[in-house]
Design a protein around this motif. Structure first.
Motif, short mmCIF file in Angstrom:
data_model
loop_
_atom_site.label_atom_id
_atom_site.label_comp_id
_atom_site.label_asym_id
_atom_site.label_seq_id
_atom_site.Cartn_x
_atom_site.Cartn_y
_atom_site.Cartn_z
N ILE A 105 -29.17 -53.85 19.67
CA ILE A 105 -27.88 -54.38 20.17
C ILE A 105 -26.90 -53.26 20.54
CG2 ILE A 105 -26.62 -54.70 17.99
CD1 ILE A 105 -25.88 -57.53 19.09
N GLU A 106 -27.06 -52.11 19.87
CA GLU A 106 -26.17 -50.99 20.14
C GLU A 106 -26.33 -50.49 21.58
OE1 GLU A 106 -24.74 -47.06 17.64
OE2 GLU A 106 -26.73 -47.84 17.37
N TRP A 107 -27.57 -50.51 22.08
CA TRP A 107 -27.84 -50.02 23.45
C TRP A 107 -27.84 -51.16 24.47
CZ3 TRP A 107 -30.63 -48.25 19.18
CH2 TRP A 107 -30.34 -46.94 18.82
N GLY A 108 -28.39 -52.28 24.07
CA GLY A 108 -28.53 -53.39 25.03
C GLY A 108 -27.25 -54.19 25.18
N GLY A 109 -26.33 -54.08 24.20
CA GLY A 109 -25.10 -54.87 24.23
C GLY A 109 -25.35 -56.28 23.73
N PHE A 110 -24.26 -56.99 23.46
CA PHE A 110 -24.38 -58.33 22.86
C PHE A 110 -25.13 -59.31 23.76
CE2 PHE A 110 -22.52 -62.62 22.92
CZ PHE A 110 -22.97 -63.08 21.69
N THR A 111 -24.74 -59.41 25.03
CA THR A 111 -25.25 -60.47 25.89
C THR A 111 -26.75 -60.34 26.16
OG1 THR A 111 -23.08 -60.29 26.93
CG2 THR A 111 -24.61 -61.84 27.92
N LEU A 112 -27.16 -59.17 26.63
CA LEU A 112 -28.58 -58.99 26.98
C LEU A 112 -29.49 -59.08 25.75
CD1 LEU A 112 -28.81 -56.15 29.67
CD2 LEU A 112 -29.31 -58.58 29.92
N THR A 113 -29.06 -58.42 24.65
CA THR A 113 -29.90 -58.42 23.44
C THR A 113 -29.98 -59.82 22.84
OG1 THR A 113 -28.84 -56.29 23.07
CG2 THR A 113 -30.42 -56.99 21.43
N SER A 114 -28.85 -60.53 22.85
CA SER A 114 -28.86 -61.90 22.31
C SER A 114 -29.78 -62.78 23.15
CB SER A 114 -27.45 -62.51 22.31
OG SER A 114 -26.65 -61.77 21.44
N PHE A 115 -29.70 -62.61 24.48
CA PHE A 115 -30.58 -63.40 25.36
C PHE A 115 -32.05 -63.12 25.00
CE2 PHE A 115 -33.37 -62.77 29.04
CZ PHE A 115 -33.66 -64.10 29.30
N PHE A 157 -17.38 -56.55 20.47
CA PHE A 157 -18.82 -56.68 20.21
C PHE A 157 -19.52 -55.46 20.83
CE2 PHE A 157 -19.86 -61.48 19.59
CZ PHE A 157 -19.10 -61.47 18.46
N PRO A 158 -20.75 -55.16 20.37
CA PRO A 158 -21.46 -54.05 21.01
C PRO A 158 -21.61 -54.33 22.50
CG PRO A 158 -22.59 -54.79 19.03
CD PRO A 158 -21.52 -55.78 19.29
N VAL A 159 -21.26 -53.33 23.32
CA VAL A 159 -21.35 -53.53 24.77
C VAL A 159 -22.53 -52.75 25.36
CG1 VAL A 159 -18.93 -54.09 25.21
CG2 VAL A 159 -19.64 -51.71 25.13
N GLY A 160 -23.09 -53.27 26.45
CA GLY A 160 -24.25 -52.65 27.09
C GLY A 160 -24.12 -52.77 28.59
N PRO A 161 -25.24 -52.69 29.32
CA PRO A 161 -25.19 -52.71 30.78
C PRO A 161 -24.53 -53.97 31.36
CG PRO A 161 -27.44 -52.33 29.99
CD PRO A 161 -26.59 -52.53 28.79
N PHE A 162 -24.81 -55.14 30.76
CA PHE A 162 -24.25 -56.39 31.30
C PHE A 162 -22.72 -56.40 31.19
CE2 PHE A 162 -22.76 -60.76 30.80
CZ PHE A 162 -23.26 -61.33 31.95
N GLU A 163 -22.23 -56.03 30.03
CA GLU A 163 -20.77 -56.03 29.81
C GLU A 163 -20.10 -55.02 30.75
OE1 GLU A 163 -22.96 -56.00 27.34
OE2 GLU A 163 -22.57 -57.87 26.28
N LEU A 165 -21.20 -54.09 33.65
CA LEU A 165 -21.28 -54.65 35.00
C LEU A 165 -20.19 -55.69 35.23
CD1 LEU A 165 -23.42 -54.32 37.36
CD2 LEU A 165 -24.35 -56.49 36.58
N MET A 166 -19.90 -56.47 34.21
CA MET A 166 -18.95 -57.57 34.34
C MET A 166 -17.49 -57.14 34.14
SD MET A 166 -20.91 -60.04 35.09
CE MET A 166 -19.99 -61.54 34.91
N LYS A 167 -17.31 -55.93 33.62
CA LYS A 167 -15.95 -55.48 33.27
C LYS A 167 -14.95 -55.59 34.44
CE LYS A 167 -13.66 -52.23 30.33
NZ LYS A 167 -13.60 -50.89 29.79
N PRO A 168 -15.33 -55.21 35.66
CA PRO A 168 -14.35 -55.33 36.75
C PRO A 168 -13.91 -56.78 37.00
CG PRO A 168 -16.23 -53.99 37.44
CD PRO A 168 -16.59 -54.59 36.13
N LEU A 169 -14.77 -57.73 36.63
CA LEU A 169 -14.44 -59.14 36.88
C LEU A 169 -13.46 -59.69 35.84
CD1 LEU A 169 -17.86 -60.73 37.90
CD2 LEU A 169 -15.89 -60.29 39.36
N PHE A 170 -13.63 -59.28 34.58
CA PHE A 170 -12.75 -59.81 33.52
C PHE A 170 -11.87 -58.70 32.94
CE2 PHE A 170 -16.51 -62.58 33.56
CZ PHE A 170 -15.90 -63.78 33.83
#
Lengths: 170, 503
Positions: A105-115, A157-163, A165-170
């Motif tokens: 989760i530290e590298w993948g971030g919450f969203t991708l690793t949880s998925f 939460f732990p952040v990764g590539p997905f977070e 990527l989405m940062k500019p949107l939110f």
């Protein structure tokens, strides 16, 4: 194992599993004592008091268990801990998946690793069935988690590539 | 500071006009209360920029509503999936979850909602009427008296151990040893930290709660298709509105139980530092002690659910009394409220009731209005919430693991806490498979450090003289009550046996 010995084992109470907690507690208590031997009394008083009672209780439990073994009322087996036998492998794999989830989760971030965890765990527990439902649920749950915890509550939460990527949107 | 009825009625009506703040805060509070790792305190911190920007009255009402509803929200997962949302709800699953497994989740939720609301409302009224006297409680309960109060909670271990004394006591004392991990309170000597800096502050509560209850539960529930028993599934399929009403009636018919257990919560809540978990454990232990059917506790007994839920909501109003009357926050949420009040230039203390009585009393009317609106909004939802128990464990177990493990990360933002929750999960799984009660371990982990802290404080003040434990009249009364409450069930049991023998 012969039929007789199987029947005999079924009749006897398996107490191997019951001993795991007391033995672990004993090892932990002795380790605890070793860390406070040279400490001031304020660090020792409650630990020695509680630890001494715990050791006495464990001793009583071990004596009780030994008597059951000697009287052949119980066996050393670990049946209670691993029952039902058909689930052992699935449970062990779920345990490995859970550890992998925490480690990644530290590298993948919450969203991708949880998925990934949700999808694989659902497939594992479902015996490979309902592939589409598992995929749909794991995608939607991890996205809901992302929107609720990271976007709405702004939880770190732990952040990764997905977070990222989405940062500019939110 | 005497209560003025002329202020109350218009104030109540005025607070009702803030329903547009209260209702969203209720739903937010229910959500954050239900997720382990989130709480009213850290949510209010996250929303601090918003609350500071609001008018002081609106901000205060928002925080109070969030605080009350998060307390009730913590009981929902405790009842439905055996996962207390906060430590304050740790005693709730003892009887709430067995009710759910038997297909009575809807009734259990209704009982919890009614007990929480009634307990919260009653203690709010008592707090309003008796505020000057209740504020004194904090002055009378020193470390010596608090040691006895802690022992009331810890004696619940013996109660739980009643079914298998040795196993119960081993679990409880192991919990106390785990609770003693970390630097000691006086000289900060590290103890049993395994070299981890993250354990110097002691074992964090949320990872312990998540591991012992949630992770272990997830590994256990996969044995069945759903968490319900076979009969439970049939009952749940047939459940309608009548089950909610059955729960409401069951709770209301135990009104006296709600009254005295919520008052336990109020008194414990007044003491700064004492929390909802202590109140819930003490109330559960006392409820069982004076019950005619103590053997039913832990099997899905209604009083076993009413007691902790009334008590932990009683704490809510209690924690705000020292904040408003003497300016000392009774808990983390109250401390954050103090920050908001000070930011707006409001000085708390006796003068607040003279200079700004609408604001001072407004806190309690906001609480009363929140409880009134909360029961109206949440009770109809109990039917739908309880349907969660019908979800297949194939999907439920991974969801529990993922979301609660991440929840254990939230309070301190250490990845270590996720590993810790995992370790507690393994411990919880082994404990539950082999008949050691995880609640007994948790009681030790929660109350052990507090007991040690109060004990060391008492010892430091008396320069190591143990007789200090019996140095005050109040402490001596509490000691007698403790001995009576521990001995009473055994005396009652002995009497019952004698009567049976005679028959």
């Amino acid at each position: 194992m012969t039929g007789d010995s199987m029947a005999e084992r079924r009749e006897k109470k398996s107490i191997g599993g019951d001993l795991v907690i007391p033995v672990a507690a004993l090892v932990f208590t002795l380790y605890y004592f070793s860390t406070i031997l040279d400490s001031p009394w304020t660090a020792q008083v409650s630990a020695f008091f509680v630890g001494a009672i715990l050791i006495a209780l464990i001793a009583a439990f071990l004596v009780k268990s030994a008597r059951q073994i000697i009287r052949k009322e119980a066996s050393w087996h670990f049946d209670t801990l691993v029952s039902p036998p058909g689930l052992v492998l699935r449970r062990l794999l779920l345990l490995v998946l859970t550890l992998a989830y925490i480690a990644l989760i530290e590298w993948g971030g919450f969203t991708l690793t949880s998925f990934g965890f949700l999808f694989l765990a659902m497939l594992l527990l479902g015996g490979g069935r309902n592939f589409r439902l598992a995929l749909l649920l794991s995608v939607s749950l991890s996205l809901v988690g992302y929107l609720l915890f990271i976007v709405a509550f702004e939880t770190r939460f732990p952040v990764g590539p997905f977070e990222a990527l989405m940062k500019p949107l939110f | 500071m005497e209560f003025d009825w002329d202020i109350f009625a218009p104030l109540f009506a005025h607070t009702l006009t803030f329903w547009w703040v209260i209702i969203p805060a209720i739903f937010l509070g229910l959500v954050v209360g239900a997720i382990p790792g989130f709480s009213a305190a850290n949510t209010i911190i996250i929303l601090l920029p918003l609350t500071l920007a609001m008018d002081v009255e609106v901000g205060l009402i928002f925080m109070v509503a969030l605080y009350c509803s998060s307390r009730m929200g913590a009981g929902i997962p405790a009842i439905l999936v055996n996962i207390p949302g906060t430590a304050g709800a740790a005693a709730t699953p003892l009887d709430g979850y067995p009710m759910t497994r038997a297909g009575k989740g809807q009734q259990a939720l209704a009982i919890s909602f009614v007990s929480s609301t009634a307990g919260g409302l009653l203690t709010t009224i008592v707090a309003l009427l008796a505020m000057p006297w209740l504020a004194q409680v904090a002055f009378y309960l020193h470390s010596v008296e608090m040691i006895v109060v802690m022992l009331f909670g810890i004696s619940l271990i013996a109660t739980i151990a009643a079914r298998d004394t040795l196993k119960g006591l081993i679990a409880g004392f192991l919990g106390l040893m785990i609770g003693a991990i970390g630097a000691d309170a006086v000289y900060a000597t590290p103890r049993a930290t395994f070299g981890f800096l993250e354990l110097y502050d002691g074992v964090p509560l949320i990872p312990a709660l998540v591991g012992l209850f949630a992770v272990s539960e997830a590994f256990l529930v996969i044995e069945g298709e759903t968490i319900l028993s076979g009969k439970g599934q049939d009952l749940m399929r047939k459940a309608g509105w009548a089950e909610t009403m059955e729960g409401v009636r069951a709770a209301l018919s135990r009104w006296w139980h709600i009254v005295w257990t919520s008052l336990i919560g109020l008194v414990i809540g007044v003491v700064p530092g004492a929390g909802a978990s202590i109140a819930a454990f003490v109330a559960y232990q006392q409820s069982r002690t004076f019950s005619k059917t103590p053997e039913l506790y832990g099997t899905g007994h209604i009083e076993g659910l009413v007691a902790p839920e009334s008590a932990n909501n009683g704490v809510t109003s209690g924690t705000l009394i020292p904040l408003l009357v003497i300016g000392i926050p009774g808990g983390a949420t109250a401390a954050i409220m103090l920050v908001v009040l000070q930011y707006h230039g409001v000085t708390v203390g006796p003068e607040l009731f003279i200079e700004n009585p609408e604001l001072a009393y407004g806190v309690f009317t906001a609480m009363a209005v929140t409880y009134a609106l909360m029961i109206l909004t949440i009770l109809p939802l109990s039917r739908y919430m309880s349907r969660v128990t019908m979800v297949s464990t194939t999907y439920m177990a991974p969801l529990i693991i993922a979301f609660t493990l991440v929840g254990s990360f939230v309070p301190r933002e250490y990845l270590f806490d996720m590993y810790l929750a995992f370790a507690f999960g393994v411990l919880g799984y082994i404990a539950r498979k082999t008949g050691y009660h995880t609640a007994a371990i948790l009681i030790g982990v929660i109350l052990g450090p507090l007991l040690e802290q109060y004990f060391l404080r008492a010892m430091k003040m008396s320069q190591g003289d143990l007789t200090v434990l019996f140095s005050s009249s109040l402490a001596n009364i509490l000691w007698v009550l403790l001995i009576l409450s521990v001995g009473f069930p055994y005396a009652l049991e002995y009497r019952r046996k004698r009567l049976k023998e005679r028959e």
